[in-house]
Design a protein around this motif. Structure first.
Motif, PDB file in Angstrom:
ATOM      1  N   VAL A 158      -9.050  41.634 -42.333  1.00  0.00           N
ATOM      2  CA  VAL A 158      -9.033  43.141 -42.027  1.00  0.00           C
ATOM      3  C   VAL A 158      -9.962  43.305 -41.048  1.00  0.00           C
ATOM      4  N   LEU A 159      -9.241  44.170 -40.011  1.00  0.00           N
ATOM      5  CA  LEU A 159      -9.937  45.051 -39.203  1.00  0.00           C
ATOM      6  C   LEU A 159     -10.165  46.240 -39.476  1.00  0.00           C
ATOM      7  N   ILE A 160     -11.363  46.546 -39.556  1.00  0.00           N
ATOM      8  CA  ILE A 160     -11.914  48.065 -39.927  1.00  0.00           C
ATOM      9  C   ILE A 160     -12.109  48.800 -38.763  1.00  0.00           C
ATOM     10  N   VAL A 161     -11.303  49.912 -38.689  1.00  0.00           N
ATOM     11  CA  VAL A 161     -11.327  51.100 -37.285  1.00  0.00           C
ATOM     12  C   VAL A 161     -11.773  52.384 -37.712  1.00  0.00           C
ATOM     13  N   ASP A 162     -12.869  52.951 -37.213  1.00  0.00           N
ATOM     14  CA  ASP A 162     -13.422  54.068 -37.680  1.00  0.00           C
ATOM     15  C   ASP A 162     -13.483  54.868 -36.422  1.00  0.00           C
ATOM     16  N   ASP A 163     -13.697  56.078 -36.300  1.00  0.00           N
ATOM     17  CA  ASP A 163     -14.033  57.060 -35.091  1.00  0.00           C
ATOM     18  C   ASP A 163     -15.581  57.060 -34.903  1.00  0.00           C
ATOM     19  N   PHE A 164     -16.578  57.042 -36.042  1.00  0.00           N
ATOM     20  CA  PHE A 164     -17.858  57.372 -35.592  1.00  0.00           C
ATOM     21  C   PHE A 164     -18.608  56.200 -36.655  1.00  0.00           C
ATOM     22  N   LEU A 165     -19.762  55.758 -35.998  1.00  0.00           N
ATOM     23  CA  LEU A 165     -20.538  54.772 -36.551  1.00  0.00           C
ATOM     24  C   LEU A 165     -22.046  55.200 -36.438  1.00  0.00           C
ATOM     25  N   ALA A 166     -22.620  55.938 -37.516  1.00  0.00           N
ATOM     26  CA  ALA A 166     -23.910  56.244 -37.457  1.00  0.00           C
ATOM     27  C   ALA A 166     -24.840  55.554 -38.323  1.00  0.00           C
ATOM     28  N   LYS A 167     -25.276  55.801 -39.586  1.00  0.00           N
ATOM     29  CA  LYS A 167     -26.025  54.991 -40.338  1.00  0.00           C
ATOM     30  C   LYS A 167     -25.227  53.730 -41.113  1.00  0.00           C
ATOM     31  N   GLY A 168     -23.950  53.586 -41.076  1.00  0.00           N
ATOM     32  CA  GLY A 168     -23.377  52.592 -41.350  1.00  0.00           C
ATOM     33  C   GLY A 168     -22.917  52.467 -43.007  1.00  0.00           C
ATOM     34  N   ASN A 169     -23.161  53.249 -43.566  1.00  0.00           N
ATOM     35  CA  ASN A 169     -22.909  53.279 -45.131  1.00  0.00           C
ATOM     36  C   ASN A 169     -21.399  53.238 -45.490  1.00  0.00           C
ATOM     37  N   ALA A 170     -20.516  54.056 -44.799  1.00  0.00           N
ATOM     38  CA  ALA A 170     -19.136  53.963 -44.956  1.00  0.00           C
ATOM     39  C   ALA A 170     -18.551  52.492 -44.831  1.00  0.00           C
ATOM     40  N   LEU A 171     -18.842  52.025 -43.569  1.00  0.00           N
ATOM     41  CA  LEU A 171     -18.631  50.656 -43.308  1.00  0.00           C
ATOM     42  C   LEU A 171     -19.084  49.617 -44.092  1.00  0.00           C
ATOM     43  N   ILE A 172     -20.171  49.670 -44.506  1.00  0.00           N
ATOM     44  CA  ILE A 172     -20.673  48.775 -45.571  1.00  0.00           C
ATOM     45  C   ILE A 172     -20.030  48.956 -46.774  1.00  0.00           C
ATOM     46  N   GLY A 173     -19.626  50.105 -47.340  1.00  0.00           N
ATOM     47  CA  GLY A 173     -18.717  50.216 -48.462  1.00  0.00           C
ATOM     48  C   GLY A 173     -17.401  49.569 -48.292  1.00  0.00           C
ATOM     49  N   LEU A 174     -16.647  49.723 -47.092  1.00  0.00           N
ATOM     50  CA  LEU A 174     -15.431  49.225 -47.068  1.00  0.00           C
ATOM     51  C   LEU A 174     -15.637  47.659 -46.792  1.00  0.00           C
ATOM     52  N   ILE A 175     -16.572  47.266 -46.270  1.00  0.00           N
ATOM     53  CA  ILE A 175     -16.852  45.681 -46.239  1.00  0.00           C
ATOM     54  C   ILE A 175     -17.163  45.067 -47.654  1.00  0.00           C
ATOM     55  N   ASP A 176     -17.603  45.778 -48.368  1.00  0.00           N
ATOM     56  CA  ASP A 176     -17.989  45.313 -49.757  1.00  0.00           C
ATOM     57  C   ASP A 176     -16.775  45.523 -50.483  1.00  0.00           C
ATOM     58  N   LEU A 177     -15.810  46.706 -50.369  1.00  0.00           N
ATOM     59  CA  LEU A 177     -14.369  46.531 -51.054  1.00  0.00           C
ATOM     60  C   LEU A 177     -13.520  45.452 -50.634  1.00  0.00           C
ATOM     61  N   CYS A 178     -13.684  44.901 -49.292  1.00  0.00           N
ATOM     62  CA  CYS A 178     -12.865  43.805 -48.819  1.00  0.00           C
ATOM     63  C   CYS A 178     -13.408  42.560 -49.507  1.00  0.00           C
ATOM     64  N   ASN A 179     -14.775  42.205 -49.497  1.00  0.00           N
ATOM     65  CA  ASN A 179     -15.340  41.329 -50.155  1.00  0.00           C
ATOM     66  C   ASN A 179     -14.860  40.890 -51.671  1.00  0.00           C
ATOM     67  N   GLN A 180     -14.932  42.243 -52.284  1.00  0.00           N
ATOM     68  CA  GLN A 180     -14.473  42.099 -53.762  1.00  0.00           C
ATOM     69  C   GLN A 180     -13.222  41.662 -53.950  1.00  0.00           C
ATOM     70  N   ALA A 181     -12.390  42.069 -52.885  1.00  0.00           N
ATOM     71  CA  ALA A 181     -10.824  41.735 -53.037  1.00  0.00           C
ATOM     72  C   ALA A 181     -10.634  40.350 -52.499  1.00  0.00           C
ATOM     73  N   GLY A 182     -11.521  39.698 -51.942  1.00  0.00           N
ATOM     74  CA  GLY A 182     -11.290  38.209 -51.563  1.00  0.00           C
ATOM     75  C   GLY A 182     -10.751  38.466 -50.356  1.00  0.00           C
ATOM     76  N   ALA A 183     -10.829  39.475 -49.467  1.00  0.00           N
ATOM     77  CA  ALA A 183     -10.413  39.514 -48.018  1.00  0.00           C
ATOM     78  C   ALA A 183     -11.328  39.308 -47.092  1.00  0.00           C
TER      79      ALA A 183
END
Length: 141
Positions: free
Chosen positions: A73-98
């Motif tokens: 998975v390549l995560i694409v986002d418009d803004f990165l500030a505190k990183g909470n949304a990306l950390i959530g997405l990374i966690d979901l990817c990890n949970q799926a084994g991706a």
């Protein structure tokens, strides 16, 4: 959609604004399903319409629906500030084994440390622009 939402909020405001089951507000789902069927000739089954009440629900549904073990998975986002949304997405990817190949960001707010948090997790982050500072009168890259 605007008319349907307006009708729901005018006639059932309390129920519409309450958190409820993750399937969404049944009356709104029924109205959207009917509208899709009549105006767009799409389906008649309310089971094919999902209405969420927050970003976390959307991410969870998307991950369970589209991610498989061993996906990259390549995560694409418009803004990165505190990183909470990306950390959530990374966690979901990890949970799926991706595997997360990295994150592509349009604008990173470097002064808010989100990029550092993600990089410290070992995830590659590439940003088109990094804002070093900003105030009411200026933005410094």
């Amino acid at each position: 959609i605007k008319e349907i939402s307006q009708d729901i909020f005018e006639n059932h405001p309390i129920e519409a604004l309450q958190y409820g089951v993750t399937e969404g507000y049944p009356a709104l789902i029924k109205r959207v399903t009917d509208w899709l069927h009549t105006s767009k000739k799409i389906g008649k089954d309310t089971d094919s319409v999902i209405i969420t009440s927050g970003a976390q629900q959307v991410m969870d549904i998307a991950a369970k629906t589209f991610l498989n073990e061993n996906d990259t998975v390549l995560i694409v986002d418009d803004f990165l500030a505190k990183g909470n949304a990306l950390i959530g997405l990374i966690d979901l990817c990890n949970q799926a084994g991706a595997e997360v190949a990295g994150c592509a960001i349009a604008v990173e707010k470097g002064f808010q440390q989100g990029g550092k948090r993600i990089r410290d997790m070992g995830v590659r982050v590439e940003s088109l622009a990094i804002v070093k500072s900003m105030d009411d009168k200026s933005v410094t890259f």
